[in-house]
Write a protein that holds these residues in place. Structure first.
Motif, PDB file in Angstrom:
ATOM      1  N   THR A 163     -32.455 -42.360 -22.821  1.00 59.16           N
ATOM      2  CA  THR A 163     -31.572 -41.913 -21.741  1.00 59.16           C
ATOM      3  C   THR A 163     -31.106 -40.503 -22.014  1.00 59.16           C
ATOM      4  O   THR A 163     -30.948 -40.094 -23.166  1.00 59.16           O
ATOM      5  N   VAL A 164     -30.879 -39.735 -20.956  1.00 58.48           N
ATOM      6  CA  VAL A 164     -30.430 -38.347 -21.053  1.00 58.48           C
ATOM      7  C   VAL A 164     -29.067 -38.240 -20.424  1.00 58.48           C
ATOM      8  O   VAL A 164     -28.836 -38.762 -19.314  1.00 58.48           O
ATOM      9  N   ARG A 165     -28.192 -37.552 -21.088  1.00 55.25           N
ATOM     10  CA  ARG A 165     -26.836 -37.387 -20.574  1.00 55.25           C
ATOM     11  C   ARG A 165     -26.866 -36.490 -19.339  1.00 55.25           C
ATOM     12  O   ARG A 165     -27.464 -35.401 -19.377  1.00 55.25           O
ATOM     13  N   PRO A 166     -26.273 -36.901 -18.255  1.00 59.37           N
ATOM     14  CA  PRO A 166     -26.308 -36.089 -17.031  1.00 59.37           C
ATOM     15  C   PRO A 166     -25.566 -34.780 -17.218  1.00 59.37           C
ATOM     16  O   PRO A 166     -24.542 -34.724 -17.894  1.00 59.37           O
ATOM     17  N   THR A 167     -26.143 -33.740 -16.659  1.00 58.16           N
ATOM     18  CA  THR A 167     -25.522 -32.408 -16.709  1.00 58.16           C
ATOM     19  C   THR A 167     -24.901 -32.080 -15.373  1.00 58.16           C
ATOM     20  O   THR A 167     -25.292 -32.620 -14.331  1.00 58.16           O
ATOM     21  N   ARG A 168     -23.947 -31.133 -15.390  1.00 64.31           N
ATOM     22  CA  ARG A 168     -23.290 -30.718 -14.163  1.00 64.31           C
ATOM     23  C   ARG A 168     -24.218 -29.845 -13.325  1.00 64.31           C
ATOM     24  O   ARG A 168     -24.855 -28.946 -13.848  1.00 64.31           O
ATOM     25  N   ARG A 169     -24.265 -30.140 -12.100  1.00 66.06           N
ATOM     26  CA  ARG A 169     -25.051 -29.333 -11.185  1.00 66.06           C
ATOM     27  C   ARG A 169     -24.277 -28.088 -10.782  1.00 66.06           C
ATOM     28  O   ARG A 169     -23.050 -28.088 -10.845  1.00 66.06           O
ATOM     29  N   PRO A 170     -25.003 -27.028 -10.337  1.00 64.87           N
ATOM     30  CA  PRO A 170     -24.297 -25.815  -9.926  1.00 64.87           C
ATOM     31  C   PRO A 170     -23.270 -26.058  -8.842  1.00 64.87           C
ATOM     32  O   PRO A 170     -22.287 -25.352  -8.740  1.00 64.87           O
ATOM     33  N   GLY A 196     -14.857 -21.082  -8.763  1.00 66.58           N
ATOM     34  CA  GLY A 196     -15.306 -19.915  -8.011  1.00 66.58           C
ATOM     35  C   GLY A 196     -14.326 -19.500  -6.935  1.00 66.58           C
ATOM     36  O   GLY A 196     -14.051 -18.309  -6.748  1.00 66.58           O
ATOM     37  N   LEU A 197     -13.795 -20.472  -6.226  1.00 60.73           N
ATOM     38  CA  LEU A 197     -12.812 -20.168  -5.187  1.00 60.73           C
ATOM     39  C   LEU A 197     -11.537 -19.570  -5.798  1.00 60.73           C
ATOM     40  O   LEU A 197     -10.925 -18.674  -5.210  1.00 60.73           O
ATOM     41  N   THR A 198     -11.171 -20.068  -6.968  1.00 57.17           N
ATOM     42  CA  THR A 198      -9.991 -19.510  -7.641  1.00 57.17           C
ATOM     43  C   THR A 198     -10.207 -18.049  -8.018  1.00 57.17           C
ATOM     44  O   THR A 198      -9.334 -17.194  -7.826  1.00 57.17           O
ATOM     45  N   GLY A 199     -11.410 -17.759  -8.561  1.00 60.34           N
ATOM     46  CA  GLY A 199     -11.709 -16.364  -8.911  1.00 60.34           C
ATOM     47  C   GLY A 199     -11.702 -15.454  -7.703  1.00 60.34           C
ATOM     48  O   GLY A 199     -11.125 -14.361  -7.732  1.00 60.34           O
ATOM     49  N   TRP A 200     -12.339 -15.909  -6.607  1.00 66.16           N
ATOM     50  CA  TRP A 200     -12.328 -15.095  -5.393  1.00 66.16           C
ATOM     51  C   TRP A 200     -10.921 -14.959  -4.828  1.00 66.16           C
ATOM     52  O   TRP A 200     -10.601 -13.942  -4.200  1.00 66.16           O
ATOM     53  N   GLY A 201     -10.084 -15.943  -5.053  1.00 60.30           N
ATOM     54  CA  GLY A 201      -8.705 -15.819  -4.592  1.00 60.30           C
ATOM     55  C   GLY A 201      -7.957 -14.698  -5.280  1.00 60.30           C
ATOM     56  O   GLY A 201      -7.100 -14.050  -4.684  1.00 60.30           O
ATOM     57  N   PHE A 202      -8.314 -14.447  -6.569  1.00 57.86           N
ATOM     58  CA  PHE A 202      -7.671 -13.358  -7.297  1.00 57.86           C
ATOM     59  C   PHE A 202      -8.210 -11.988  -6.880  1.00 57.86           C
ATOM     60  O   PHE A 202      -7.453 -11.024  -6.773  1.00 57.86           O
ATOM     61  N   VAL A 203      -9.530 -11.889  -6.673  1.00 55.96           N
ATOM     62  CA  VAL A 203     -10.133 -10.580  -6.395  1.00 55.96           C
ATOM     63  C   VAL A 203     -10.170 -10.248  -4.908  1.00 55.96           C
ATOM     64  O   VAL A 203     -10.396  -9.091  -4.549  1.00 55.96           O
ATOM     65  N   ALA A 204      -9.955 -11.229  -4.051  1.00 57.81           N
ATOM     66  CA  ALA A 204     -10.058 -10.972  -2.611  1.00 57.81           C
ATOM     67  C   ALA A 204      -9.073  -9.914  -2.125  1.00 57.81           C
ATOM     68  O   ALA A 204      -9.461  -9.037  -1.334  1.00 57.81           O
ATOM     69  N   PRO A 205      -7.794  -9.941  -2.522  1.00 55.73           N
ATOM     70  CA  PRO A 205      -6.879  -8.892  -2.031  1.00 55.73           C
ATOM     71  C   PRO A 205      -7.327  -7.482  -2.401  1.00 55.73           C
ATOM     72  O   PRO A 205      -7.329  -6.589  -1.547  1.00 55.73           O
ATOM     73  N   ALA A 206      -7.747  -7.296  -3.655  1.00 54.74           N
ATOM     74  CA  ALA A 206      -8.204  -5.961  -4.061  1.00 54.74           C
ATOM     75  C   ALA A 206      -9.490  -5.589  -3.334  1.00 54.74           C
ATOM     76  O   ALA A 206      -9.682  -4.428  -2.947  1.00 54.74           O
ATOM     77  N   THR A 207     -10.376  -6.558  -3.125  1.00 55.83           N
ATOM     78  CA  THR A 207     -11.618  -6.282  -2.406  1.00 55.83           C
ATOM     79  C   THR A 207     -11.339  -5.852  -0.979  1.00 55.83           C
ATOM     80  O   THR A 207     -11.951  -4.911  -0.461  1.00 55.83           O
ATOM     81  N   LEU A 208     -10.418  -6.532  -0.331  1.00 51.45           N
ATOM     82  CA  LEU A 208     -10.065  -6.164   1.038  1.00 51.45           C
ATOM     83  C   LEU A 208      -9.447  -4.773   1.105  1.00 51.45           C
ATOM     84  O   LEU A 208      -9.698  -4.015   2.048  1.00 51.45           O
ATOM     85  N   ILE A 209      -8.658  -4.427   0.096  1.00 48.05           N
ATOM     86  CA  ILE A 209      -8.054  -3.092   0.071  1.00 48.05           C
ATOM     87  C   ILE A 209      -9.129  -2.023  -0.080  1.00 48.05           C
ATOM     88  O   ILE A 209      -9.118  -0.994   0.608  1.00 48.05           O
TER      89      ILE A 209
END
Length: 313
Positions: free
Chosen positions: A13-20, A29-42
């Protein structure tokens, strides 16, 4: 994993890995974009979008009120044959030739003088840097107070020592020199700080070895210290050249392009074309022409510095 898990796991048996697309990765990913989104919009709102819009506007004839009319590259052809723009370019070139070498040399000299163990050196460094944070309006008021032909402090000093007063800001042959002097007063602090930081990064052993070999102080500086500062010199030269080409605020607060247009720079001419003559399409073309010249100078100096093993970027 516990011992029970190991014991109960079936062979092969193989231990299941996390999918992308795992929910946790999506959440991260959403958390990271939440931090950079304001500066990106500026960035998009204050730089990229206006730049694209200005280029599209440079291909049109628009006074700010009527419907824009597409004219293709007519604004650029008109810009190439505009004698007033040519005069503004010459004034800007003169200012750059006066300001940039003086700024680099003065900044280097002040940095060398302040890179010593002297009493109250921290106070001296603060006083040198203080003019750099003064607003353009304050600098313009100070310039008018010092160099006004009638009641300026400089002419009062000249009269007191028996010398004839000068026209300064009202003399077409002297006004640009005055602006270069006042810009030097405000901007030399930048090159001083950069050179001072570079001097403190040079190992003291290099200078000491040169002194042991019989070099005097000047020879040690010229043959040991100054070559180490070559990349910094390239950087500050490009930076101060860009600042000189973009001169506007000091002209606006003092001479308004006078006397007789002697201090009308490219950026001031651009502002006049846009907000006085209401030729926004033509002014946008001038802005892109100035951008092209600045970019060409930067690329040219950078390539030369790299080929000559000076470096700077």
């Amino acid at each position: 994993m516990t011992a029970t898990d190991v014991a109960t796991r079936r062979p092969g048996t193989v231990r299941p890995t996390r999918r992308p697309g795992h929910p946790r990765r999506v959440r991260d990913g959403l958390t990271g974009w939440g931090f950079v989104a304001p500066a990106t919009l500026i960035v998009l709102g204050l730089s990229i979008f206006p730049a694209v819009w200005a280029f599209l506007l440079s291909l049109q004839d628009w006074n700010g009120f009527s419907t824009p009319e597409a004219v293709g590259f007519d604004n650029y052809r008109e810009m190439a044959a505009d004698p007033d723009l040519g005069g503004a370019a010459l004034h800007t070139l003169l200012y750059t030739a006066l300001f940039v070498p003086a700024s680099v040399l003065l900044g280097l000299g002040l940095a060398v003088a302040l890179n010593r163990r002297i009493v109250l050196v921290g106070l001296y460094r603060t006083l040198i840097f203080l003019p750099f944070v003064v607003s353009a309006a304050a600098t313009g008021i100070l310039t008018t107070y010092l160099f006004n032909p009638q009641f300026g402090l400089v002419n009062n000093v000249l009269r007191a020592i028996g010398l004839p007063p000068q026209g300064w800001l009202e003399d077409p042959n002297q006004a640009m020199v005055v602006l270069a002097i006042m810009s030097l007063w405000g901007q030399a602090a930048f090159t001083t700080v950069i050179y001072l930081a570079a001097l403190q990064d040079i190992p003291a052993e290099l200078t000491e070895a040169a002194r042991v070999d019989g070099a005097n102080r000047w020879q040690s500086f010229w043959h040991v210290t100054f070559p180490q500062l070559a990349p910094v010199t390239v950087f500050v030269s490009i930076w101060q050249t860009i600042q000189a080409i973009q001169l506007f605020d000091l002209v606006y607060t003092t001479t308004r392009g006078g006397p007789l247009g002697a201090t009308e720079t490219i950026v001031y001419y651009l502002w006049t074309s846009a907000f006085k003559d209401l030729e926004f399409g033509y002014a946008s073309a001038v802005a892109y022409g100035l951008f092209a010249v600045t970019l060409a100078i930067t690329i040219g100096v950078t390539i030369y510095s790299r080929r000559s093993t000076v470096g700077g970027f």
